[in-house]
Design an enzyme around this catalytic site. Structure first.
Site, PDB file in Angstrom:
ATOM      1  N   LYS A 294       0.836  -1.200   0.000  1.00  0.00           N
ATOM      2  CA  LYS A 294       0.000   0.000   0.000  1.00  0.00           C
ATOM      3  C   LYS A 294       0.871   1.250   0.000  1.00  0.00           C
ATOM      4  O   LYS A 294       0.670   2.159  -0.805  1.00  0.00           O
ATOM      5  CB  LYS A 294      -0.918  -0.024   1.229  1.00  0.00           C
ATOM      6  CG  LYS A 294      -2.079   0.932   1.141  1.00  0.00           C
ATOM      7  CD  LYS A 294      -2.958   0.834   2.392  1.00  0.00           C
ATOM      8  CE  LYS A 294      -3.868  -0.374   2.340  1.00  0.00           C
ATOM      9  NZ  LYS A 294      -4.443  -0.695   3.669  1.00  0.00           N
TER      10      LYS A 294
ATOM     11  N   ARG B  38      -3.107   3.452   8.437  1.00  0.00           N
ATOM     12  CA  ARG B  38      -3.470   2.272   7.644  1.00  0.00           C
ATOM     13  C   ARG B  38      -2.390   1.203   7.684  1.00  0.00           C
ATOM     14  O   ARG B  38      -1.206   1.499   7.685  1.00  0.00           O
ATOM     15  CB  ARG B  38      -3.684   2.677   6.173  1.00  0.00           C
ATOM     16  CG  ARG B  38      -4.453   3.951   5.999  1.00  0.00           C
ATOM     17  CD  ARG B  38      -4.515   4.391   4.541  1.00  0.00           C
ATOM     18  NE  ARG B  38      -5.271   3.479   3.704  1.00  0.00           N
ATOM     19  CZ  ARG B  38      -5.418   3.643   2.399  1.00  0.00           C
ATOM     20  NH1 ARG B  38      -4.822   4.653   1.773  1.00  0.00           N
ATOM     21  NH2 ARG B  38      -6.128   2.770   1.709  1.00  0.00           N
TER      22      ARG B  38
ATOM     23  N   GLY C 248      -7.874  -6.766   3.961  1.00  0.00           N
ATOM     24  CA  GLY C 248      -8.782  -6.746   5.112  1.00  0.00           C
ATOM     25  C   GLY C 248      -8.318  -7.536   6.320  1.00  0.00           C
ATOM     26  O   GLY C 248      -9.062  -7.694   7.278  1.00  0.00           O
TER      27      GLY C 248
ATOM     28  N   MET D 101      -5.712  -6.901   8.360  1.00  0.00           N
ATOM     29  CA  MET D 101      -5.259  -6.089   9.496  1.00  0.00           C
ATOM     30  C   MET D 101      -6.136  -4.848   9.594  1.00  0.00           C
ATOM     31  O   MET D 101      -7.120  -4.723   8.901  1.00  0.00           O
ATOM     32  CB  MET D 101      -3.793  -5.745   9.318  1.00  0.00           C
ATOM     33  CG  MET D 101      -2.912  -6.964   9.535  1.00  0.00           C
ATOM     34  SD  MET D 101      -1.264  -6.721   8.965  1.00  0.00           S
ATOM     35  CE  MET D 101      -1.488  -6.468   7.251  1.00  0.00           C
TER      36      MET D 101
ATOM     37  N   ARG E  40      -3.874  -1.745  -6.337  1.00  0.00           N
ATOM     38  CA  ARG E  40      -3.138  -3.010  -6.241  1.00  0.00           C
ATOM     39  C   ARG E  40      -3.600  -3.879  -7.403  1.00  0.00           C
ATOM     40  O   ARG E  40      -4.627  -3.607  -8.023  1.00  0.00           O
ATOM     41  CB  ARG E  40      -3.427  -3.707  -4.913  1.00  0.00           C
ATOM     42  CG  ARG E  40      -4.880  -4.072  -4.723  1.00  0.00           C
ATOM     43  CD  ARG E  40      -5.116  -4.755  -3.388  1.00  0.00           C
ATOM     44  NE  ARG E  40      -6.538  -4.723  -3.066  1.00  0.00           N
ATOM     45  CZ  ARG E  40      -7.035  -4.596  -1.846  1.00  0.00           C
ATOM     46  NH1 ARG E  40      -6.241  -4.483  -0.807  1.00  0.00           N
ATOM     47  NH2 ARG E  40      -8.331  -4.589  -1.634  1.00  0.00           N
TER      48      ARG E  40
ATOM     49  N   HIS F 186      -5.608 -44.962  -5.063  1.00  0.00           N
ATOM     50  CA  HIS F 186      -5.932 -45.445  -6.397  1.00  0.00           C
ATOM     51  C   HIS F 186      -7.027 -44.611  -7.054  1.00  0.00           C
ATOM     52  O   HIS F 186      -6.902 -44.171  -8.195  1.00  0.00           O
ATOM     53  CB  HIS F 186      -6.360 -46.913  -6.323  1.00  0.00           C
ATOM     54  CG  HIS F 186      -6.710 -47.469  -7.653  1.00  0.00           C
ATOM     55  ND1 HIS F 186      -5.740 -47.843  -8.550  1.00  0.00           N
ATOM     56  CD2 HIS F 186      -7.907 -47.652  -8.252  1.00  0.00           C
ATOM     57  CE1 HIS F 186      -6.341 -48.259  -9.643  1.00  0.00           C
ATOM     58  NE2 HIS F 186      -7.645 -48.149  -9.493  1.00  0.00           N
TER      59      HIS F 186
ATOM     60  N   SER G  17      11.727 -44.086 -21.780  1.00  0.00           N
ATOM     61  CA  SER G  17      10.610 -43.357 -21.200  1.00  0.00           C
ATOM     62  C   SER G  17      10.632 -43.638 -19.706  1.00  0.00           C
ATOM     63  O   SER G  17      10.517 -44.789 -19.292  1.00  0.00           O
ATOM     64  CB  SER G  17       9.309 -43.849 -21.830  1.00  0.00           C
ATOM     65  OG  SER G  17       8.226 -43.279 -21.154  1.00  0.00           O
TER      66      SER G  17
ATOM     67  N   CYS H 170       6.648 -40.492 -18.505  1.00  0.00           N
ATOM     68  CA  CYS H 170       5.244 -40.804 -18.760  1.00  0.00           C
ATOM     69  C   CYS H 170       4.503 -41.109 -17.465  1.00  0.00           C
ATOM     70  O   CYS H 170       3.415 -41.628 -17.484  1.00  0.00           O
ATOM     71  CB  CYS H 170       5.119 -41.980 -19.728  1.00  0.00           C
ATOM     72  SG  CYS H 170       5.776 -43.513 -19.066  1.00  0.00           S
TER      73      CYS H 170
ATOM     74  N   TYR I 278      10.622 -34.936 -24.036  1.00  0.00           N
ATOM     75  CA  TYR I 278       9.161 -34.801 -23.950  1.00  0.00           C
ATOM     76  C   TYR I 278       8.659 -35.191 -22.572  1.00  0.00           C
ATOM     77  O   TYR I 278       9.348 -35.863 -21.804  1.00  0.00           O
ATOM     78  CB  TYR I 278       8.468 -35.649 -25.023  1.00  0.00           C
ATOM     79  CG  TYR I 278       8.544 -37.144 -24.780  1.00  0.00           C
ATOM     80  CD1 TYR I 278       7.547 -37.795 -24.033  1.00  0.00           C
ATOM     81  CD2 TYR I 278       9.585 -37.915 -25.299  1.00  0.00           C
ATOM     82  CE1 TYR I 278       7.608 -39.162 -23.811  1.00  0.00           C
ATOM     83  CE2 TYR I 278       9.656 -39.272 -25.083  1.00  0.00           C
ATOM     84  CZ  TYR I 278       8.663 -39.902 -24.330  1.00  0.00           C
ATOM     85  OH  TYR I 278       8.722 -41.241 -24.096  1.00  0.00           O
TER      86      TYR I 278
HETATM   87  P1  ADP Z   1      -7.754  -2.267   3.734  1.00  0.00           P
HETATM   88  O1  ADP Z   1      -6.324  -2.623   3.510  1.00  0.00           O
HETATM   89  O2  ADP Z   1      -8.466  -3.195   4.634  1.00  0.00           O
HETATM   90  O3  ADP Z   1      -8.455  -2.018   2.426  1.00  0.00           O
HETATM   91  P2  ADP Z   1      -7.432   0.581   4.015  1.00  0.00           P
HETATM   92  O4  ADP Z   1      -6.241   1.064   4.717  1.00  0.00           O
HETATM   93  O5  ADP Z   1      -7.365   0.591   2.538  1.00  0.00           O
HETATM   94  O6  ADP Z   1      -7.775  -0.869   4.537  1.00  0.00           O
HETATM   95  O7  ADP Z   1      -8.623   1.466   4.533  1.00  0.00           O
HETATM   96  C1  ADP Z   1      -9.969   1.108   4.707  1.00  0.00           C
HETATM   97  C2  ADP Z   1     -10.894   2.108   4.038  1.00  0.00           C
HETATM   98  O8  ADP Z   1     -10.625   3.442   4.488  1.00  0.00           O
HETATM   99  C3  ADP Z   1     -10.745   2.131   2.544  1.00  0.00           C
HETATM  100  O9  ADP Z   1     -12.032   2.248   1.963  1.00  0.00           O
HETATM  101  C4  ADP Z   1      -9.925   3.344   2.287  1.00  0.00           C
HETATM  102  O10 ADP Z   1     -10.167   3.886   1.027  1.00  0.00           O
HETATM  103  C5  ADP Z   1     -10.398   4.303   3.391  1.00  0.00           C
HETATM  104  N1  ADP Z   1      -9.350   5.266   3.714  1.00  0.00           N
HETATM  105  C6  ADP Z   1      -8.106   4.986   4.129  1.00  0.00           C
HETATM  106  N2  ADP Z   1      -7.382   6.122   4.293  1.00  0.00           N
HETATM  107  C7  ADP Z   1      -8.202   7.137   3.961  1.00  0.00           C
HETATM  108  C8  ADP Z   1      -8.042   8.551   3.924  1.00  0.00           C
HETATM  109  N3  ADP Z   1      -6.867   9.129   4.221  1.00  0.00           N
HETATM  110  N4  ADP Z   1      -9.080   9.292   3.544  1.00  0.00           N
HETATM  111  C9  ADP Z   1     -10.252   8.708   3.234  1.00  0.00           C
HETATM  112  N5  ADP Z   1     -10.497   7.388   3.262  1.00  0.00           N
HETATM  113  C10 ADP Z   1      -9.470   6.606   3.615  1.00  0.00           C
HETATM  114 MG    MG Z   2      -7.941  -0.844   1.064  1.00  0.00          MG
END
Ligand code: ADP
Ligand code: MG
Ligand code: MG
Length: 887
Positions: free
Chosen positions: A24, A93, A102, A104, A337, A453, A770, A838, A858
């Site tokens: 990220k 984040r 999702g 963490m 991503r 088998h 073979s 084979c 082959y």
């Molecule tokens: P995940 O890895 O679980 O997707 P994110 O870090 O991407 O978690 O964040 C969860 C949500 O919060 C996402 O929808 C993201 O776009 C939103 N978000 C994260 N940072 C900001 C920010 N600075 N301003 C507005 N929305 C944010």
């Molecule tokens: Mg995200």
């Protein structure tokens, strides 16, 4: 080398720093460089995470670095952290190196307290918005940092809405959000014994620590284990200026895929919500709208998004999954991503990217995942359908099947004859069930592992199979099966998914596999790259036709014994075995000859001049006779009917006597293969004659033929020498000077370790080797596969005595060494010696890479694995190019 810095501003980073900044963080930095609208921010590195995990806390030094970088951010944004008129708010984040969607935690709106919330309200002129942000922040911070269960917050929210007569969150006004904030403050104090932290720096320090800590929450650990992500990798933490999608009807938030992740079509695909923040889209509180509608809602934003999608795809050269937020008609990108996709989409996208000139063919081929090909080449469960999982076993052979329960092979065959779909359900299967397996749509067993088998046979045939389904029991009296605590009678239906091991009650709808035009294109790219030839194992004309359809360039193994098992042939074969004298045997063999000849003619025709490797009879003769106990039981039953059963009883008694004389202590190491051919030359004689007569007939129809005759189980050069002479003699007799240009080869399977060791001597009499890797593995380890499976292999794998199941993934250290030795020795005698494998390993990625490295010519695999092998062979070439750069 460790970096001196623990914190990087977005404009200091780039994609190449992924290991340090996490996916990220690195992508946010990269997008900042590209000039996209990214809210400013910075990332705390994975190295800091490692220190945090070791000490359990964030050092003062790191926190000072964070604060210093934060003050840069304040200046840039002209907003100040904790300022009551002009507060800076941030998100904290998580973001690991390998995407763990999702798994963490993330905290939004950090920097709000009882004072800054008023500043936010004044500054935006929107009090409702400010308190909406504040209540969201307290909840997220409460859950993630303070560990208060979500349900307490949800409950307080519901209660407030009830008291205030609000149905949806949108109806809640500023005063009502304020009331909720108060309730939340009480809640935090009641749950933790402390007031909610008002010091924004305390909030920040606690939040960064908590996000690092979430690396070790249960779901993250489970996910890492599932995808083999190392625990040391750690997560980075990104601190980013907040932008607000919940500021009103000119704001919103959403997710967008640059192509359709389900079909691969080139169209923007995604969802959004107006007046919403962050998680609202995925949390399901409100139903999001399709991104297409944004075209009408906010056309200028839609146009901008389309341009961003195109730019990011061209930059990353892959389909992207993008998070965005619109604040007062201003677009911000928050994440990108590479997007998760279905197998169909993966193929379509890879080919499209080549067509669009973005991707070289090699890259498109190397990106295809083995798992995706598995999904594509088998029928699969229609996941849109309503499914009821009743039990889960081992995913032994991919594909999905539905059918009427058949508790034995005969029943399955009977159902198939009536044109019904059968699912063979049994405790375990044995080679005798082959007809039933053939007749069934799929197989479900209570015992046996991935190489049992049933599993091996099913994979070979491309039949779905679920094995080792614990708790499956069968009542043959009642003709019923109990599974997952439920009882089903024969005649009721079950379904299985061999890719997941799931068992479902009833019939489920399936989607057919197909070679789409895109897959065909991808296979053609692979063909340009690969060096190994791809042959197929095929015993019948139908298999041969299938193999060619999927792109096989020859048959690497045609097992002639399989031609003997059908209802009409088995009695003749049995009569041949029971023959009292050689003359009688030759008599019976002459009846089998035309049948074999017809099979070979059909296979030669189907292969139309491509090489066909025919293995002469391999199994011990007793495999064609009924089993001893069964015979004894039948004879006893006939005794009760008296005189009328007399003749039949005598016949069965003679059979029983023969079965007893043929009995061996260890049939696997007994009279079979070339040993049988040497003791009873008339059997091989008949087979060779059938091959050359078929060749002659087909040549007469102006179709080219290339028979390669393969002698099984050779261990000593003299065995091959003797049998090669037999082949040459019979060929001469049959061809009788005609068809001088017919090129046939004589070779052997290398499946006895001794043969590998003395390969140079054997090569003197062989045109090809073979490697029969199944038997070679059994004999090199000294394991019988079935016994190993049943008794100890699982324990060996659990205790890590063996790194992998050698019957699935070729044992390179031992069996592989023998193969390399044999190739080198063989070629030292005959440089043009053709070599290949084979065994079942011909369909395994890792083993195919090995064959490439070992310089084989082959690989041969089951027809259904041919497309997979074509791609895998190309990937093997590409992998070796990366491993050994051009000198
Ligand atoms: P995940 O890895 O679980 O997707 P994110 O870090 O991407 O978690 O964040 C969860 C949500 O919060 C996402 O929808 C993201 O776009 C939103 N978000 C994260 N940072 C900001 C920010 N600075 N301003 C507005 N929305 C944010
Ligand atoms: Mg995200
Ligand atoms: Mg063998």
């Amino acid at each position: 080398m460790k970096s001196a810095k623990g914190v990087y501003r977005f404009d200091e980073g780039s994609l190449s720093m992924k290991a340090l900044l996490g996916g990220k963080g690195a992508n946010l930095a990269e997008m900042t460089r590209l000039g996209l609208p990214i809210p400013a921010g910075f990332t705390v590195t994975t190295e800091v995470c490692a220190k945090y995990q070791a000490s359990g806390s964030l050092s003062d030094e790191t926190f000072e670095e964070i604060c210093a970088t934060l003050s840069d951010l304040e200046n840039k944004q002209s907003a100040w952290f904790g300022h009551s008129d002009c507060p800076l708010l941030v998100s904290v984040r998580s973001g690991s190196v390998t995407s763990m969607p999702g798994m963490m935690d993330t905290i939004l709106n950090l920097g709000l307290n009882d004072f800054t919330v008023q500043g936010l309200a004044k500054q935006t002129g929107n009090e409702r918005f400010a308190y909406d942000c504040y209540r969201r922040f307290i909840q997220m911070f409460g859950e993630v940092v303070l560990g208060i269960p979500a349900l307490h917050f949800d409950h307080a929210l519901e209660q407030m809405k009830k008291d205030e007569d609000c149905i949806s969150d949108q109806e809640v006004n500023a005063e009502q959000w304020k009331k909720l904030v108060l309730r939340y403050h009480w809640l935090v104090e009641a749950q933790t014994g402390k007031a909610f932290p008002q010091d924004v720096y305390v909030q920040l320090r606690m939040a960064v620590g908590a996000v690092f800590k979430s690396w070790n929450n249960v779901r993250a650990k489970v996910y890492r284990k599932l995808y083999s992500i190392p625990n040391e990798q750690g997560t980075a933490v990104t601190v980013q200026t907040m932008v607000f999608g919940n500021r009103g009807d000119d704001s919103g938030t959403g997710v967008l895929f640059t192509r359709n992740p389900s079909t691969g079509d080139k169209e923007i695909y995604g969802e959004y919500l107006m007046n919403a923040q962050g998680e609202d889209v995925v949390a399901g509180v409100r139903t999001p709208r399709s991104i297409i509608e944004l075209k009408d809602d906010l056309p200028e934003i839609y146009a901008q998004l389309t341009a961003v999608a195109e730019q990011l795809e061209a930059h990353y050269l892959d389909m992207q999954d993008i998070e965005f937020t619109v604040e007062n008609r201003q677009l911000y990108v928050l994440q990108t991503r590479s997007g998760k996709r279905t197998a169909q989409a993966a193929v379509k996208i890879a080919v499209a990217l080549v067509d669009e000139g973005l991707l070289p063919k090699e890259e498109a081929v190397s990106r295809i995942e083995a798992g995706h090909l598995d999904q594509l080449l088998h029928r699969s469960i229609d996941r849109q359908a309503q499914l009821q999982v009743i039990a889960t076993g081992l995913p032994a052979s991919p594909g999905a099947a539905s059918g009427v329960i058949a508790l034995d092979a005969q029943t399955a065959e009977g159902l198939a004859r009536e044109g019904k779909k059968a699912l063979l359900v049994s405790l375990e299967t044995s080679p005798e069930d082959i007809q039933g397996i053939l007749a069934a749509q799929g197989i479900l067993t209570g015992r046996g592992g991935m190489t049992s088998h049933a599993a091996v046979v099913a994979r070979g045939m491309g039949k779905p199979c679920v094995c080792g389904c614990d708790g499956l029991s069968i009542d043959l009296e009642q003709r019923s099966v109990t599974i997952g605590g439920r009882t089903f009678n024969e005649g009721e239906s079950l379904s299985i998914d061999g890719a997941t091991g799931q068992v479902f009650s009833g019939i489920v709808s399936l989607t057919e596999p197909e070679i789409t035009p895109e897959l065909l294109t991808l296979l053609e790219y692979a063909d340009e790259i690969r060096e190994l030839k791809i042959y197929s194992n095929a015993d019948t004309p139908a298999d041969a036709a299938k193999a060619r359809e999927w792109g096989a360039e020859g048959i690497g193994l045609c097992r002639t014994e399989h031609m003997f098992f059908s209802d009409s042939r088995l009695p003749v074969v049995q009569a041949m075995i029971l023959a009292g004298s050689k003359e009688e045997r030759i008599q019976e063999l002459s009846k089998i000859m035309p049948m074999q000849q017809a099979d070979f003619e059909a296979i030669f025709e189907a292969m139309d001049g491509l090489p066909v490797t025919i293995r002469l009879l391999d199994p011990p003769l007793h495999e064609f006779l009924p089993n001893q106990e069964h015979l004894v039981k039948q004879i006893r039953e006939l005794e009760t009917v008296g005189a009328e059963g007399e003749d039949e009883r005598e016949r069965l008694k003679a059979t029983l006597a023969k079965v007893r004389t043929l009995q061996e202590r260890n049939p696997m190491l007994g009279l079979r293969g070339c040993r049988l051919g040497i003791l009873f030359p008339e059997i091989y004689d008949m087979q060779i004659e059938a091959i050359f007569k078929a060749a002659k007939a087909v040549l007469g129809r102006r179709i080219e033929v290339r028979p390669d005759i393969m002698i099984p189980l050779v261990g000593h050069a003299n065995e091959l020498q003797t049998l090669r002479k037999l082949v040459d003699d019979v060929a001469r007799q049959v061809l009788f000077g005609e068809h001088k240009d017919l090129q046939y080869k004589v070779g052997t399977m290398i499946e006895v370790p001794r043969a590998a060791i003395v390969a140079d001597k054997i090569a003197e009499h062989a045109d090809f080797f073979s490697f029969g890797t199944n038997d070679l593995t059994q004999m090199t380890f000294g394991y019988s596969r079935d016994d190993a499976e049943e008794k100890f292999l699982n324990s060996y794998l659990e205790q890590q005595i063996l790194p992998a199941n050698p019957f699935q993934s070729l044992d390179e250290e031992g069996v592989g060494e023998l193969i390399q030795w044999a190739v080198a020795k063989g070629k030292s005698k005959k440089s043009f010696l053709k070599t290949g494998i084979c065994g079942e390993h011909g369909g395994d990625m890792q083993s195919i890479v090995f064959c490439q490295q070992a310089g084989l010519d082959y690989i041969s695999c089951s027809p259904y694995r041919v497309p997979y092998a074509r791609i895998a062979a190309a990937q093997a070439v590409l992998a070796s190019q990366i491993a050994e750069p051009q000198r």
